[in-house]
Write a protein that holds these residues in place. Structure first.
Motif: not given
Lengths: 272, 294
Positions: A263, A267, A270, B86, B169, B173, B176-177, B214, B218, B222
């Motif tokens: 995680q 990020t 990203a 998402v 997914n 997702n 990352v979020i 972010t 994503i 996606s």
């Protein structure tokens, strides 16, 4: 800052609802994996007993052990190869920049916009032409170079002070030694992130192994589960689900161990 | 001698870059060029171009109902899948970002689908969708609703496949979020609380704006990934019924490796490439402007 109890309870309720929704398919498959065909047919929710008969069956009906080994070998090779190749490239972009290296960097990054599926036909013909069908070579080598991996590591290498590199140069530490003894150890987080990520994606790869394996020698578990499903699903869902449980276990364990790491690392790559 | 010394970065640098350059050339750039090349030819059984066909392959695929239908299905699939997955992941991440006891457990569960392969997920969902013994129809039966032919009814099949894909997914997702949320400076919330801002005000004024990079990332990822879906189609529906789930990658696969039409398959692949490229460029052109960077 203290949260009022009512709000806390509300959060737990919502969290639990989502947890149930997300985990229900896996939990259900887990329960099915202990059922006989009759129990499945009756629409039972809990199996009568937790015996491993279906798991034994799964191993008997397919060379599942062979597939597991193949998947493990392929994923490990890709992991190691990708980390090394990407780290070497990222090292140049950060510590050995030269005229034109930026251009090469953008060229590498531009490959992110080419979907793998758009190039799979020539890749298939190429690999076939090399006589690599049914070899580990076909399943591993094409994935060593990665734009995402190079980018991720570059982002992390950028946080290493350049003065350190200059000092090492003056101190007579070679470039290779600096790479090996300083840069890689200092970027442990990103290296582990990339490693876990590439292992996971390779383990889960489906279309490419489907194209390049025609027999059991290097076939991976993902193709195995497809076989098991098309052979058995009419009669024995318990065995199929046992197979599913066996192939998701390694990646789930990896994910649970490396979740925090992934995680953070993903990020970082990203956003920055 | 001086030049030799000055060029040390170039020489050593190129040496370190060599593996990447060779591999990218071999497995990305060359195949990309070859795909373009093949898309202008008719090919024989061995995939060798035998007859230059000009843009015939393109006019052929664009006039064929099958490919047009495939593009439409793919577009619908993306529209069904990306926003919902998402949004759900965002809600889950906001919930899981609270400092509560046992939150690690929930985070693990929420991210779990990332560790489950496309093939395994599809097989599990194939069972859930099963007309007579599947969980969904069992639930419908329990509440006295008529059974649905999830994967066999052309009206439902694409939705069913989308549902599976959304679930697949969510894990990635979410992860990352959640990472994006944890990068937001804690003190912003504290000062907002002192100013008397409520939960939803903070969410709207702080969380969402600061999370926008972010979210932008994503959504882009996606979109690209969803255009490339294959495994769930292969296992769940094989493109059917009556081609309602014949997504573009599955269509390419069938054209190339079932019908051995490498020329038209390559033309389809180029269309896929163009669509992904356009989506990415549009995203960056219009999405980036709305993004708030800290």
């Amino acid at each position: 800052m203290k949260m009022p109890l009512s709000q806390k309870v509300l959060f737990y309720i919502l969290l639990t609802i989502f947890a149930v929704l997300v985990f229900f398919p896996v939990a259900y498959a887990f329960l099915i994996s202990f059922m006989t065909p009759q129990e499945v047919l009756m629409g039972n929710i809990l199996p009568r007993s937790f015996s491993f008969g279906n798991y034994e069956q799964a191993f008997e009906r397919l060379p599942l052990l062979r597939y597991l080994l193949n998947s493990f070998v392929v994923s490990t090779i890709v992991m190691a190869g990708q980390v090394l190749v990407c780290a070497m490239a990222a090292y140049v972009f950060v510590f050995l920049p030269f005229r034109g290296s930026n251009l090469i960097f953008f060229l590498f990054i531009s490959t992110m916009m080419i979907p793998w599926e758009a190039t799979m036909i020539p890749n298939f013909l190429l690999v076939q032409g090399f006589g690599w069908t049914n070899t580990y070579m076909a399943l591993t080598l094409p994935f060593f170079a990665s734009a995402f991996g190079t980018f991720l590591l570059r982002q992390h290498f950028l946080t290493i002070p350049y003065e350190l590199y200059e000092a090492a140069q003056i101190g007579g530490v070679g470039k290779l030694k600096f790479f090996w003894k300083v840069v890689l150890p200092m970027s442990k987080t990103s290296v582990i992130t990339l490693g876990a990520y590439s292992f996971l994606t390779t383990w889960n790869m489906y279309l490419w192994p489907l194209l390049t394996t025609t027999n059991d020698t290097v076939r991976t578990v993902q193709i195995g589960i497809r076989q098991l499903q098309s052979n058995e699903s009419a009669t024995d869902w318990g065995v199929v689900m046992a197979g599913v449980m066996i192939i998701i276990l390694p990646t789930l364990i990896l994910l649970f161990l490396g979740q925090k790491q992934l995680q953070k690392g993903l990020t970082q790559g990203a956003i920055k | 001698m001086k030049l030799w010394k000055r060029s040390v970065n170039v020489r050593v640098g190129l040496l370190y870059l060599l593996p990447s350059i060779i591999l990218f050339s071999m497995f990305v750039f060359y195949p990309m060029a070859k795909t373009i090349y093949l898309s202008f030819f008719l090919t024989n059984q061995n995939g060798l171009p035998v007859y230059f066909n000009g843009i015939e392959n393109y006019t052929y695929i664009f006039s064929s109902d099958e490919f047009r239908n495939s593009m439409k299905a793919t577009l619908l699939f993306v529209i069904y899948t990306v926003p919902v997955s998402v949004l759900i992941a965002l809600i889950m991440a906001i919930l899981a970002n609270e400092k509560l006891k046992g939150i690690g457990f929930y985070r693990t569960i929420f991210s779990s689908t990332m560790g489950i392969s496309v093939a395994a997920s599809a097989v599990v969902w194939l069972f859930l969708f099963h007309p007579s013994v599947g969980a969904f129809n069992n639930i419908l039966k329990a509440i006295n609703l008529p059974a649905v032919q999830w994967l066999l009814d052309p009206e439902w099949a694409l939705l069913s496949v989308s549902l599976t894909t959304i679930w697949m997914n969510i894990g990635f997702n979410f992860l990352v979020i959640l990472g994006g949320l944890q990068n937001i400076d804690e003190s912003l919330y504290e000062s907002a609380t002192i100013d008397g801002a409520g939960y939803f005000t903070k969410l709207r004024r702080i969380t969402i704006p600061l999370l926008s990079p972010t979210l932008f990332f994503i959504i882009t990822i996606s979109l690209i990934n969803t255009f490339q879906s294959f495994g769930q189609i292969d296992i769940l529906t094989k493109g059917g019924p009556i081609q309602s789930t014949n997504l573009v990658v599955y269509s390419i696969y069938k054209e190339a490796f079932v019908n051995y039409q490498f020329g038209t398959a390559s033309a389809q692949a180029i269309v896929l490439f163009a669509v992904v490229l356009i989506v990415t460029i549009l995203q960056f052109k219009f999405g980036e402007r709305k993004v708030h960077y800290q």
